[in-house]
Design a protein around this motif. Structure first.
Motif, PDB file in Angstrom:
ATOM      1  N   THR A  88      11.285  39.218 -10.120  1.00 54.66           N
ATOM      2  CA  THR A  88      11.800  37.880  -9.698  1.00 54.66           C
ATOM      3  C   THR A  88      13.239  37.905  -9.891  1.00 54.66           C
ATOM      4  OG1 THR A  88       9.705  36.957 -10.985  1.00 54.66           O
ATOM      5  CG2 THR A  88      11.581  35.574 -10.863  1.00 54.66           C
ATOM      6  N   GLU A 127       6.321  35.034  -1.178  1.00 57.37           N
ATOM      7  CA  GLU A 127       6.491  33.865  -1.537  1.00 57.37           C
ATOM      8  C   GLU A 127       6.703  33.982  -3.033  1.00 57.37           C
ATOM      9  OE1 GLU A 127       5.805  29.191  -1.787  1.00 57.37           O
ATOM     10  OE2 GLU A 127       4.876  30.458  -0.474  1.00 57.37           O
ATOM     11  N   THR A 129       6.487  33.339  -7.480  1.00 58.34           N
ATOM     12  CA  THR A 129       5.607  32.597  -8.192  1.00 58.34           C
ATOM     13  C   THR A 129       6.541  31.782  -9.120  1.00 58.34           C
ATOM     14  OG1 THR A 129       5.612  34.124  -9.741  1.00 58.34           O
ATOM     15  CG2 THR A 129       3.955  34.245  -7.926  1.00 58.34           C
ATOM     16  N   GLU A 131       8.598  28.580  -9.945  1.00 59.31           N
ATOM     17  CA  GLU A 131       9.029  27.368  -9.443  1.00 59.31           C
ATOM     18  C   GLU A 131      10.459  27.188  -9.151  1.00 59.31           C
ATOM     19  OE1 GLU A 131       7.141  24.918  -8.489  1.00 59.31           O
ATOM     20  OE2 GLU A 131       5.279  26.097  -8.837  1.00 59.31           O
ATOM     21  N   GLN A 133      12.475  29.229  -7.933  1.00 62.37           N
ATOM     22  CA  GLN A 133      12.952  30.001  -6.763  1.00 62.37           C
ATOM     23  C   GLN A 133      12.499  29.405  -5.399  1.00 62.37           C
ATOM     24  OE1 GLN A 133      12.959  34.267  -6.432  1.00 62.37           O
ATOM     25  NE2 GLN A 133      13.253  34.657  -8.496  1.00 62.37           N
ATOM     26  N   LYS A 134      11.495  28.771  -5.540  1.00 66.13           N
ATOM     27  CA  LYS A 134      10.846  28.159  -4.327  1.00 66.13           C
ATOM     28  C   LYS A 134      11.707  27.285  -3.496  1.00 66.13           C
ATOM     29  CE  LYS A 134       5.987  28.428  -6.083  1.00 66.13           C
ATOM     30  NZ  LYS A 134       4.824  27.936  -6.513  1.00 66.13           N
ATOM     31  N   TRP A 137      13.415  29.902  -1.610  1.00 63.67           N
ATOM     32  CA  TRP A 137      12.515  30.475  -0.435  1.00 63.67           C
ATOM     33  C   TRP A 137      12.408  29.666   0.766  1.00 63.67           C
ATOM     34  CZ3 TRP A 137      10.098  35.069   0.381  1.00 63.67           C
ATOM     35  CH2 TRP A 137       9.234  35.373   1.211  1.00 63.67           C
ATOM     36  N   ARG A 138      12.252  28.103   0.473  1.00 66.67           N
ATOM     37  CA  ARG A 138      11.941  27.389   1.360  1.00 66.67           C
ATOM     38  C   ARG A 138      13.302  27.166   2.624  1.00 66.67           C
ATOM     39  NH1 ARG A 138       8.692  24.535  -2.506  1.00 66.67           N
ATOM     40  NH2 ARG A 138      10.613  23.377  -3.254  1.00 66.67           N
TER      41      ARG A 138
END
Length: 201
Positions: A88, A127, A129, A131, A133-134, A137-138
């Protein structure tokens, strides 16, 4: 050089020291992520070229330093420990590096290089896992989608430019190349524009 385990290639390291190294690395990531978040409007997804800005110099410099720290981190803990226990964190560093490189390329009017960097990252990682980092990523996915959409849009103008140039309509072809450069700026099109402009009466 510290000995390595024959079974997994990871370095033998005191567990308390390992926890300290990982905790310190995570703090560095959080600090740089905060800088990138501030520079990108809280990682607001982008759908227009004019909304993309390169990272400010201090944030870019810290991303570079973080990437260097990641290499030291791998060397200290060993690659197996790094990827099995800290994937991660490594993904976060790579994502931040890609943000820096891709936004810099776009600002330098080299969208193909940005697109290639973003595509490589997408092929390498799934993607996250985590939260936390989301949003990062987006943001990267929105940059890639923008590159893809503008590339497709520019391709229609390229076909018209080639067709016009083949029948000697250089002025009209030049107009199409200028439109391509406005939509999907890149060095090849910039050079083509310079060539056609030099041939104009």
């Amino acid at each position: 050089m510290p000995p390595t385990s024959a079974a997994d290639g990871s370095r033998k390291i005191d567990q308390n020291l390992k926890r300290q190294i990982i905790a310190s690395f995570r703090k560095q990531i959080d600090f740089v992520l905060g800088q990138v978040r501030d520079a990108t409007g809280n990682l607001r997804e982008v759908d227009q070229l004019q909304h993309v800005r390169s990272l400010p110099a201090p944030a870019s410099a810290h991303v570079t330093l973080l990437a260097n720290e990641a290499r030291i981190f791998r060397a200290k803990l060993g690659y197996d420990v790094t990827y099995y226990e800290c994937l991660t964190e490594i993904q976060a560093v790579d994502a931040l590096t890609v943000v820096d490189e891709a936004t810099r390329d776009i600002a330098a009017k080299d969208m193909p290089s940005a697109r290639k960097t973003l595509a490589t990252f997408r092929s390498r990682y799934s993607e996250p896992t985590a939260e936390s980092q989301k949003p990062l990523w987006r943001y990267l996915i929105s940059l890639f989608s923008l590159c893809e959409r503008l590339k497709t849009e520019a391709e229609g103008h390229l076909q018209r430019a080639l067709s016009l140039q083949s029948v000697g309509k250089k002025a009209d072809a030049l107009g199409e190349y200028r439109e391509i450069y406005k939509i999907y700026p890149n060095p090849v099109t910039a050079e083509k524009i310079r060539q056609l402009e030099s041939q104009s009466p």
